[in-house]
Every structure is written in structure tokens, then in C-alpha cells.
Design a protein around this motif. Structure first.
Motif, PDB file in Angstrom:
ATOM      1  N   LEU A  41       7.772   0.606 -46.517  1.00  0.00           N
ATOM      2  CA  LEU A  41       6.351   1.252 -46.595  1.00  0.00           C
ATOM      3  C   LEU A  41       6.845   2.567 -46.411  1.00  0.00           C
ATOM      4  N   LYS A  42       5.972   3.509 -46.917  1.00  0.00           N
ATOM      5  CA  LYS A  42       5.840   4.952 -46.769  1.00  0.00           C
ATOM      6  C   LYS A  42       4.626   5.384 -46.218  1.00  0.00           C
ATOM      7  N   ILE A  43       4.326   5.719 -45.007  1.00  0.00           N
ATOM      8  CA  ILE A  43       2.806   5.938 -44.450  1.00  0.00           C
ATOM      9  C   ILE A  43       2.781   7.472 -44.057  1.00  0.00           C
ATOM     10  N   ALA A  44       1.680   7.970 -44.537  1.00  0.00           N
ATOM     11  CA  ALA A  44       1.323   9.397 -44.168  1.00  0.00           C
ATOM     12  C   ALA A  44       0.309   9.349 -43.019  1.00  0.00           C
ATOM     13  N   THR A  56       2.385   3.510 -34.145  1.00  0.00           N
ATOM     14  CA  THR A  56       2.142   3.046 -35.328  1.00  0.00           C
ATOM     15  C   THR A  56       2.969   2.161 -36.122  1.00  0.00           C
ATOM     16  N   GLN A  57       4.491   2.503 -36.104  1.00  0.00           N
ATOM     17  CA  GLN A  57       5.441   1.787 -36.645  1.00  0.00           C
ATOM     18  C   GLN A  57       5.409   0.549 -35.884  1.00  0.00           C
ATOM     19  N   VAL A  58       5.466   0.396 -34.510  1.00  0.00           N
ATOM     20  CA  VAL A  58       5.492  -0.860 -33.877  1.00  0.00           C
ATOM     21  C   VAL A  58       4.285  -1.691 -34.141  1.00  0.00           C
ATOM     22  N   GLU A  59       2.969  -1.046 -34.291  1.00  0.00           N
ATOM     23  CA  GLU A  59       1.766  -1.914 -34.533  1.00  0.00           C
ATOM     24  C   GLU A  59       1.818  -2.530 -36.017  1.00  0.00           C
ATOM     25  N   ILE A  60       2.190  -1.708 -37.119  1.00  0.00           N
ATOM     26  CA  ILE A  60       2.351  -2.171 -38.218  1.00  0.00           C
ATOM     27  C   ILE A  60       3.579  -3.334 -38.329  1.00  0.00           C
ATOM     28  N   SER A  61       4.685  -3.092 -37.775  1.00  0.00           N
ATOM     29  CA  SER A  61       5.699  -4.361 -37.666  1.00  0.00           C
ATOM     30  C   SER A  61       5.200  -5.676 -37.355  1.00  0.00           C
ATOM     31  N   THR A  62       4.641  -5.288 -36.064  1.00  0.00           N
ATOM     32  CA  THR A  62       4.325  -6.733 -35.343  1.00  0.00           C
ATOM     33  C   THR A  62       3.312  -7.335 -36.041  1.00  0.00           C
ATOM     34  N   LYS A  63       2.208  -6.537 -36.770  1.00  0.00           N
ATOM     35  CA  LYS A  63       1.265  -7.257 -37.519  1.00  0.00           C
ATOM     36  C   LYS A  63       1.880  -7.864 -38.806  1.00  0.00           C
ATOM     37  N   LEU A  64       2.705  -7.063 -39.539  1.00  0.00           N
ATOM     38  CA  LEU A  64       3.427  -7.725 -40.850  1.00  0.00           C
ATOM     39  C   LEU A  64       4.474  -8.980 -40.559  1.00  0.00           C
ATOM     40  N   LYS A  66       3.711 -11.214 -38.134  1.00  0.00           N
ATOM     41  CA  LYS A  66       3.175 -12.235 -37.916  1.00  0.00           C
ATOM     42  C   LYS A  66       2.317 -12.766 -39.210  1.00  0.00           C
ATOM     43  N   SER A  67       2.255 -11.800 -39.978  1.00  0.00           N
ATOM     44  CA  SER A  67       1.489 -12.299 -41.385  1.00  0.00           C
ATOM     45  C   SER A  67       2.741 -12.923 -42.470  1.00  0.00           C
ATOM     46  N   GLY A  68       3.933 -12.883 -41.895  1.00  0.00           N
ATOM     47  CA  GLY A  68       5.084 -13.647 -42.743  1.00  0.00           C
ATOM     48  C   GLY A  68       6.249 -12.735 -43.202  1.00  0.00           C
ATOM     49  N   ALA A  69       6.191 -11.561 -43.031  1.00  0.00           N
ATOM     50  CA  ALA A  69       7.039 -10.636 -43.219  1.00  0.00           C
ATOM     51  C   ALA A  69       8.482 -10.770 -42.589  1.00  0.00           C
ATOM     52  N   GLU A  70       9.760 -10.783 -43.395  1.00  0.00           N
ATOM     53  CA  GLU A  70      10.979 -11.155 -42.645  1.00  0.00           C
ATOM     54  C   GLU A  70      11.446  -9.841 -41.912  1.00  0.00           C
ATOM     55  N   SER A  71      11.319  -8.708 -42.462  1.00  0.00           N
ATOM     56  CA  SER A  71      11.755  -7.513 -42.039  1.00  0.00           C
ATOM     57  C   SER A  71      10.931  -6.454 -42.725  1.00  0.00           C
ATOM     58  N   VAL A  72      10.876  -4.982 -41.877  1.00  0.00           N
ATOM     59  CA  VAL A  72       9.938  -4.017 -42.274  1.00  0.00           C
ATOM     60  C   VAL A  72      10.545  -2.748 -42.159  1.00  0.00           C
ATOM     61  N   GLY A  73      10.621  -2.077 -43.230  1.00  0.00           N
ATOM     62  CA  GLY A  73      11.372  -0.788 -43.068  1.00  0.00           C
ATOM     63  C   GLY A  73      10.125   0.282 -43.381  1.00  0.00           C
ATOM     64  N   MET A  74      10.173   1.328 -42.763  1.00  0.00           N
ATOM     65  CA  MET A  74       9.143   2.188 -42.704  1.00  0.00           C
ATOM     66  C   MET A  74       9.655   3.814 -42.698  1.00  0.00           C
TER      67      MET A  74
END
Length: 352
Positions: A41-44, A56-64, A66-74
Motif C-alpha cells: 500500500l501507499k497511503i497519504a 495508522t499502519q498498525v490499524e490497517i495491518s491488523t484489519k487486513l 484479520k481479513s486474510g492478508a499474509e503480510s502487509v507492506g506500507m
């Protein structure tokens, strides 16, 4: 396997921390890539703020996840001034403790080193002022060594109302601590600039209400965090805590020197662990020697507000607060006497 549509649905539930609108509304979702469970992701955000980015990164990563993402880069970017204006600009903030019109008196509790009971003094001084009818807040600003939630037996967490943090009310004292914002007693590994911004949030993003006094439990010593707090406060009265040992008093003098250099008023010294008094026999023993409090108050040209004995709180039926001396405990009476002297000192400073 998570899909792009699911990612965008999750991002709709995340707000820009300054505009209080979803990232979809602000146009803050700059880039979404999904491949084999990996989300990039690229977030502004509307402002460049590393602490808010981290939250914000912690919130997005946690939610994603839980929705099935293996890993999240931001990666993070900042909205342009034109974009912010088009969204209506930043909302006006309510009054804060640092506002020029604020009548709250800041009382910082400092020490030269750890282990002298500074946090115990902060907690019980706050409660003693509350018993005297004052509206009191307690800020656990000892970022690396936060202990006040445990000492007061606080199990809940602050709530958010109208985009402002509501302190936890414990025995009538409004409490905020770094301990509320970490999970499972995790160590804080942030560096100075990020910690400074977090402390700024404690002053500006917390709805403290109308306070007569805010007690700040400062980190021990004269490090970056303590210096940052001193620089933020427009005015502060300061209490230095020491033990009777002469070496502890010598080290504590450094904290007093820092207060003077930052133009804060030292209103007194508290000698903690001054003696041990047996509850059974009344016999007094000076476990850590004598004279530290007198020596420190002489060095700093201030008064000795009181000597507190070494002893465990008696506790109260049905209450779990291992660091609290409840009303009726002889040591609570000592804190009440000290609180009376503190009120007199503050009144004296105001009349100058």
C-alpha cells in the motif's frame, strides 16, 4: 486469499487522523497491490507525523490480516495543501491544557534516578489533592518505565469520543499513561522525536476536561524525554523525590538543576523511604540512613515538604490498587499533609 476489493473495503473503515474522514473520502489510498496474500500500500495522510503514521499502519495491518492478508507492506505520503483545502481544511481543535487560557497548574514529580518511589509519590499526591476537593489529572510521562496503571489497579483503557481520547477515571483522578497504548506490557523502543510527538498527543488529543492540577510523573534523570516535557510546558511547579542516602540526593540535584535551567519553579523536596516504622511495636529504623532530603533541599534552596516512611499500603476491602495508600492509612495522612503544603506553595507562587 485476500483480494483488492477486500483491501479497499477495509481501508474505507480507516480514518485520516487529522481530517477525521475515511481514507477513501480523502483520496489517501494512493496505491494498492495484492499478490499471493501480500498487500502493498501507499497511503497519504493529511499531515506528516510519524506517530500518527505508526498508529495508522498498525490499524490497517491488523484489519487486513484479520481479513486474510499474509503480510502487509506500507509506504506513506502526504496530501497536498490543495487537497486538504478541497476537503474543507483541518477541523478546529478544542481547548487543550497547553492553551494560553488554561488555568491548570502543572506539578511535575522528578527524580535523579529510578527506584526512589517517584511514581508512588505521583499517584498518592494526586489522590491527596483529590481528597482536598481539587480536580486532578495524572499523566504517566515515564514513557519507558510506565507503572501507574498497575499501581492504581486500572484494567480498562481510554475511550475515544468526538475524536478525542477520554482519560480513565480512577478514584476521581483522570489518568493517562503510555501503558494504555502498548499491548501485553511490550517494551517501548521508539526514539526521542517519536516519543516527543506522542507526549504532544497526550496534551493536545486528550480531553482532560477542567482540571485544577495535572500531576506529571516524569522519567527519572535528565534524558531527552524529560527535557522535551520541560520544553513543552509553559509553566510548571516541580517536586524532586529522593531517598535519605546522600548519593541519591546528589544525583537528584541534577533533576533540580534541569528544572531551573528550563525556568520551572521547584516548590520542594520529598524524602521517600525516610524510615521504617513497625506497625506492631512503633519502633523506627532508618534503613537508608539520614539527611538526604535536607541536603537536597539545601542544595536547591527549597523546602523539604515531607518525609515518607518505607511501607506497603494497608489496602482496602474489594479494591485492587497495590500502590495506593487509601484514606485511613497513616501514610495517606502524610500525603495529605504534603498536599496541603503543595497547595500553599502554589498559592505563594501565584501571588508573586
Amino acid at each position: 486469499m485476500i483480494r483488492e476489493q477486500q483491501v479497499r473495503a477495509v481501508l474505507k473503515t480507516v480514518q485520516d487522523p487529522f481530517l477525521h474522514k475515511s481514507l477513501s473520502e480523502t483520496g489517501g489510498i494512493r496505491e494498492v497491490k495484492v499478490s499471493n496474500g501480500f498487500v502493498s500500500l501507499k497511503i497519504a495522510l493529511s499531515r506528516s507525523d510519524r506517530v500518527k503514521q505508526m498508529q495508522t499502519q498498525v490499524e490497517i495491518s491488523t484489519k487486513l490480516k484479520k481479513s486474510g492478508a499474509e503480510s502487509v507492506g506500507m509506504r506513506f505520503d502526504t496530501l497536498s495543501e490543495e487537497e486538504v483545502r478541497a476537503l474543507g481544511g483541518f477541523p478546529e481543535t478544542g481547548p487543550t491544557l497547553l492553551s494560553p487560557k488554561s488555568k491548570t497548574v502543572f506539578i511535575s514529580v522528578a527524580s535523579g534516578k529510578g527506584g526512589v518511589g517517584k511514581s508512588t509519590v505521583s499517584v498518592n499526591l494526586a489522590l491527596a489533592l483529590k481528597r482536598k476537593g481539587k480536580r486532578v489529572g495524572l499523566l504517566d510521562a515515564d514513557i519507558y518505565g510506565f507503572s501507574i496503571p498497575d499501581m492504581m489497579g486500572i484494567e480498562g483503557r481510554p475511550q475515544v469520543r468526538d475524536n478525542r481520547i477520554i482519560p480513565v477515571d480512577r478514584y476521581g483522578v483522570q489518568v493517562i499513561s503510555m501503558g494504555f497504548f502498548v499491548e501485553n506490557n511490550s517494551p517501548v523502543i521508539w526514539r526521542g522525536p517519536m516519543l516527543g510527538k506522542m507526549l504532544n498527543n497526550f496534551f493536545n488529543d486528550v480531553d482532560w476536561g477542567e482540571l485544577d492540577y495535572l500531576i506529571l510523573d516524569l522519567p527519572p534523570g535528565t534524558g531527552d524525554v524529560a527535557m522535551d516535557i520541560h520544553s513543552k510546558l509553559p509553566h510548571s511547579q516541580e517536586i524532586i523525590v529522593t531517598t535519605p542516602h546522600p548519593t541519591a540526593a546528589f544525583v537528584a540535584a541534577r533533576a533540580g538543576a534541569m528544572a531551573e535551567k528550563t525556568h520551572h519553579e521547584i516548590i520542594g523536596v520529598i524524602e521517600n523511604m525516610a524510615y521504617f516504622k513497625s506497625r506492631k511495636t512503633g519502633e523506627v529504623a532508618y534503613v537508608f540512613g539520614k539527611g538526604g532530603g535536607d541536603k537536597l533541599s539545601e542544595l536547591l534552596h527549597t523546602d523539604l515538604l515531607g518525609r515518607l516512611p518505607l511501607g506497603q499500603p494497608l489496602g482496602k476491602q474489594g479494591e485492587f490498587a497495590p500502590g495506593v495508600y487509601f484514606e485511613g492509612d497513616p501514610i495517606a495522612d502524610e500525603y495529605d499533609r504534603i498536599a496541603g503544603k503543595v497547595l500553599d506553595k502554589v498559592a505563594e507562587v501565584r501571588t508573586r
